[in-house]
Design an enzyme around this catalytic site. Structure first.
Site, short mmCIF file in Angstrom:
data_model
loop_
_atom_site.label_atom_id
_atom_site.label_comp_id
_atom_site.label_asym_id
_atom_site.label_seq_id
_atom_site.Cartn_x
_atom_site.Cartn_y
_atom_site.Cartn_z
N ASP A 155 39.37 38.49 30.88
CA ASP A 155 39.87 39.06 30.16
C ASP A 155 41.75 38.92 29.56
OD1 ASP A 155 38.21 41.02 30.94
OD2 ASP A 155 39.53 42.49 32.41
P1 NAP Z 1 38.88 38.97 35.38
O1 NAP Z 1 38.98 39.95 33.88
O2 NAP Z 1 38.69 40.62 36.19
O3 NAP Z 1 37.85 38.15 35.59
C1 NAP Z 1 37.50 37.51 36.43
C2 NAP Z 1 36.11 36.90 36.12
O4 NAP Z 1 36.87 35.63 37.61
C3 NAP Z 1 35.29 37.12 36.12
O5 NAP Z 1 34.58 37.26 34.90
C4 NAP Z 1 34.37 36.70 37.10
O6 NAP Z 1 32.87 36.35 36.51
C5 NAP Z 1 34.57 36.19 37.81
N1 NAP Z 1 35.03 35.18 39.29
C6 NAP Z 1 35.20 35.92 39.78
N2 NAP Z 1 34.41 35.55 41.19
C7 NAP Z 1 34.51 34.03 40.78
C8 NAP Z 1 34.48 33.07 41.59
N3 NAP Z 1 34.51 33.25 43.01
N4 NAP Z 1 34.11 31.29 40.87
C9 NAP Z 1 33.98 31.73 40.16
N5 NAP Z 1 34.48 32.65 39.24
C10 NAP Z 1 34.50 34.19 39.69
O7 NAP Z 1 40.16 38.17 35.44
P2 NAP Z 1 41.92 37.81 34.85
O8 NAP Z 1 41.57 37.37 33.09
O9 NAP Z 1 42.65 36.96 35.26
O10 NAP Z 1 42.06 39.53 34.36
C11 NAP Z 1 43.30 40.52 35.26
C12 NAP Z 1 42.21 41.55 34.83
O11 NAP Z 1 42.61 42.23 36.02
C13 NAP Z 1 43.18 42.36 33.73
O12 NAP Z 1 42.39 43.07 32.89
C14 NAP Z 1 44.16 42.73 33.95
O13 NAP Z 1 45.02 44.20 33.36
C15 NAP Z 1 43.66 43.55 35.60
N6 NAP Z 1 44.55 43.32 36.12
C16 NAP Z 1 45.93 43.28 36.48
C17 NAP Z 1 46.21 43.08 37.39
C18 NAP Z 1 47.55 42.29 38.10
O14 NAP Z 1 48.89 42.59 38.47
N7 NAP Z 1 47.59 40.96 37.17
C19 NAP Z 1 46.52 44.23 38.38
C20 NAP Z 1 45.33 45.22 38.30
C21 NAP Z 1 45.05 44.71 37.44
P3 NAP Z 1 31.59 36.25 37.77
O15 NAP Z 1 31.47 37.60 38.69
O16 NAP Z 1 30.64 35.74 36.49
O17 NAP Z 1 32.01 34.94 39.08
#
Ligand code: NAP
Length: 477
Positions: A401
């Protein structure tokens, strides 16, 4: 450390009792302030955690000495129950579940504040002529504590996938929510005028508990970070008000620090996720939309760790974008190996850290610090976004994201308006993930189908490890 009950006996009628308590409380307050300061930078965060724990120990000892405790068995039972719940939570819940754990901690803290407030009301206040302002403080404390309790439990349920993460909305929801809040405030106002109207007290609590649930239900998973820090702020405010009720300056200071830091963090998170703060405060979160699926799918190009290593060998500038997937696979130590191999070749490597990457504020910083990656190599989004266009490679490790260009131009996207890292501007983008599954927001990412992007499918730890191994062999190690 002197056992508190021993101190109680030794200091019983002593003239030094007062100054010792004051010194302990002052020391605890100083520790809390230092803790917050140190927690705000990755290189001092560990120290900040320790000084916070030392401060809390001093506060507990001071409180036990000052309270003239008659029976310790209830305190011992409380410590036992707390430890029985807290120790397994700390040991068994993985790092990736820290947001849920934080939500549960807020729930317990807020419940404690609400229960202390309720106990005071039933034991003392209604029987006497309570001044209106004192009753108003108590009512606010109970209101905030109760709504934070159920709100935090709901946040826990959403983050733990026990409840649907999508926003649960209905027409006129905000009006209903605000009416429930207004009614509970009205109960508080009436009780401030007439503390002896006992029947209103449970009504106030029930309305506040209901409002906590109603506040969180319409919030989508993407907004959870803001909500958790906002609830943290509410729990802090409630504790601070409890300090006024109990006449404890320490609680007032500690609660105010907690409340203010939670509020500041909420504002930072709001900015990072492009939510307006007023919108958060009034719970108008229902507008988040479901995935926009547009029929035609662009082809995806993938490559191997060997090819990626060759391209990185020839690069001058590499920007690594860590995300939630790095945390899931615990790839940070392999990332450190990769960093070492690249810097050995004279490649300029930096890390672009998005404020909401992962699942909790500072998630990536903690992991990269654990792998001892130099702090000066970590750059915040605003500081590094201008550099992507000059980078030869952007290596996206389990981030989705936070690098989704739809946030900039797709008004129908649930993350529209969220500031993102400009990874797509690098000459070559490598994206490591296991599949084409979406990330937290549940939407496709056009970065993966961009002409400049090559996917590296697999577990982040394994893929990064393979690239580091290739580079190590090329470096003649
Ligand atoms: P993300 O959008 O959740 O994407 C994480 C990606 O990691 C997934 O597409 C997944 O794809 C991949 N993944 C998962 N396990 C993996 C593994 N073992 N090896 C390789 N890839 C793996 O993460 P982000 O870009 O860090 O964004 C964070 C999101 O979380 C945002 O939408 C944010 O708003 C939200 N959020 C953030 C917080 C905070 O405080 N930081 C708290 C709650 C929510 P695959 O499944 O295809 O592997």
């Amino acid at each position: 450390m002197i056992a508190p009950w021993l101190a109680d006996v030794v200091l019983a009628e002593s003239s030094v009792r007062g100054p010792i308590i004051t010194a302990l409380f002052l020391f605890a307050c100083a520790c809390f302030i230092l803790s917050l300061k140190w927690l705000s930078a990755p290189n001092t965060a560990r120290k900040g955690n320790h000084i916070g724990a030392i401060g809390m120990t001093a506060a507990i000892v001071g409180a036990l000495i000052s309270a003239h405790v008659i029976q310790y068995q209830w305190i011992a039972l409380g410590i036992f129950i707390g430890a029985a719940a807290g120790v397994p939570m700390a040991l068994l819940m993985p790092m990736t579940h820290v947001p849920q754990r934080t939500a549960l901690s807020h729930a317990f803290g807020a419940l404690a504040a609400a229960l202390v407030g309720a106990a005071h009301y039933y034991m003392e206040f209604r029987a006497h002529e309570t001044p209106a302002h004192v009753m108003a403080i108590l009512a606010t404390e109970v209101l905030l504590g109760s709504l934070t309790f159920t709100g935090s439990l709901m946040a826990f349920g959403k983050l733990q996938d026990l409840l649907p993460t999508r926003p649960m909305t209905y027409k006129g929801q905000n009006i209903v929510n605000i009416s429930v809040l207004a009614l509970s405030v009205l109960c508080g106002v009436l009780l401030s005028i007439r503390p002896d109207w006992i029947a209103l007290f449970p009504v106030l609590i029930l309305l506040a508990l209901a409002f906590g649930v109603m506040l969180i239900l319409p919030i989508g998973g993407g907004d959870m970070p803001t909500v958790i820090s906002l609830l943290n702020s509410y729990a802090g405010l409630s504790a601070s008000l409890m300090g006024f009720v109990l006449n404890s300056k320490l609680l007032i200071v500690a609660g105010a620090l907690d409340g203010a830091s939670g509020l500041i963090l909420s504002i930072i998170m709001c900015k990072a996720m492009n939510r307006s703060f007023v919108n958060v405060l009034f719970g108008a979160f229902g507008q988040v939309q479901q995935t926009a699926t547009n029929g035609e799918k662009k082809p995806v190009k993938s490559t191997t760790p060997e090819e990626a290593a060759q391209i990185m060998e020839a690069a001058n500038k590499v920007i690594i974008v860590p995300g939630y997937g790095m945390a899931v696979s615990q790839a940070q130590h392999k990332v450190r190996e990769l960093f070492d191999q690249l810097t050995k070749r004279g490649v300029d490597v930096r890390f672009a850290v998005h404020p909401v990457a992962g699942r909790m504020p500072g998630h990536m910083n903690v992991l990269l610090a654990e792998a001892e990656i130099p702090y000066d190599k970590l750059a915040e989004m605003d500081d590094i976004n201008g550099d992507f266009a000059q980078a030869d490679v952007a290596l996206v490790i389990g981030a989705n994201d936070v690098v989704n260009p739809a946030a900039r131009h797709d008004k129908a996207s649930p993350i529209y308006g969220m500031p993102i890292l400009n990874a797509e501007l690098a000459k070559t983008v490598f994206a490591i993930k296991r599949s084409m599954n979406p990330g937290f927001a549940g939407i496709d990412n056009e970065l993966y189908t961009s002409d400049r992007t090559l996917m590296l499918f697999g577990d982040a730890k394994a893929v990064v490890g393979s690239i580091a191994k290739e580079l190590s062999e090329a470096n003649g190690n």
